[in-house]
Structure formats: structure tokens, C-alpha cells
Scaffold this active site. Structure first.
Site: not given
Length: 107
Positions: A31, A34
Site C-alpha cells: 500500500c 500506507c
């Protein structure tokens, strides 16, 4: 001081039984957002360590907790206090926006 990792086996002790408010960063290696928010959370963790603990939970390695807390999009951050979710923050945000979201716990 940076955010430390928790797993399904350490979650109860580190998060649910913690006397302080705890922000759990639900994330995954693949991600991009993230990874973008991670250093910001590390900064907040070190600047407000006396008031707020910040931990990271890899949703790929801990799918049971991701399901339990209904994580459908990441990054998702949940603030726990007294074993209960008291706030949810979805998506990567710049540090001032995150600090504003967390003002009740770090002010």
C-alpha cells in the site's frame, strides 16, 4: 521513537489493555499511501509518546483483526481508549491534518 508493530497475539496487551490512548495503523506492505503516512505517524509517536501510543498492524499478516475492525480500505487508523474504538481516520493525510484529527488525544 517510532510506531511499533503489533500482531493478533500482542494486540490485546498492547492496545486493548493499554492505559493510554492507542492509535492502530492498519497497513500493508503493498500500500503506497500506507508507506507515505508511516513516517508522519513515527513523528507523532515520538513527539507525543507521553499521551498516545502508536502501533502498526499488518492486515495481510493479521487478517482476523482486520476483519474484526471492519477494515475495508487502508491506510485506516483507529484510536482505542479503554479497549474501545473512539475514533477512526481513513486515508493518508499530511501531518497537520492528522494532528488535528488526533487533537483530543495529543493536546
Amino acid at each position: 521513537m517510532s510506531a511499533r508493530a503489533v500482531t493478533e497475539s500482542t494486540f490485546e496487551a498492547e492496545v486493548l489493555q493499554n492505559d493510554k490512548a492507542v492509535l492502530v495503523d492498519f497497513w500493508a506492505e503493498w500500500c503506497g499511501p500506507c508507506r507515505a503516512v508511516s513516517p508522519i505517524l513515527d513523528q507523532i509517536a515520538s513527539e507525543h509518546a507521553d499521551k498516545l501510543d502508536i502501533v502498526k498492524l499488518n492486515v495481510d499478516e493479521n487478517p482476523g483483526l482486520a476483519m474484526k475492525y471492519q477494515i475495508t480500505a487502508i491506510p485506516a487508523m483507529k484510536v482505542f481508549k479503554g479497549g474501545e474504538v473512539v475514533q477512526t481516520v481513513i486515508g493518508a493525510k499530511p501531518k497537520p491534518a492528522l494532528e488535528a484529527d488526533l487533537a483530543a488525544y495529543i493536546a
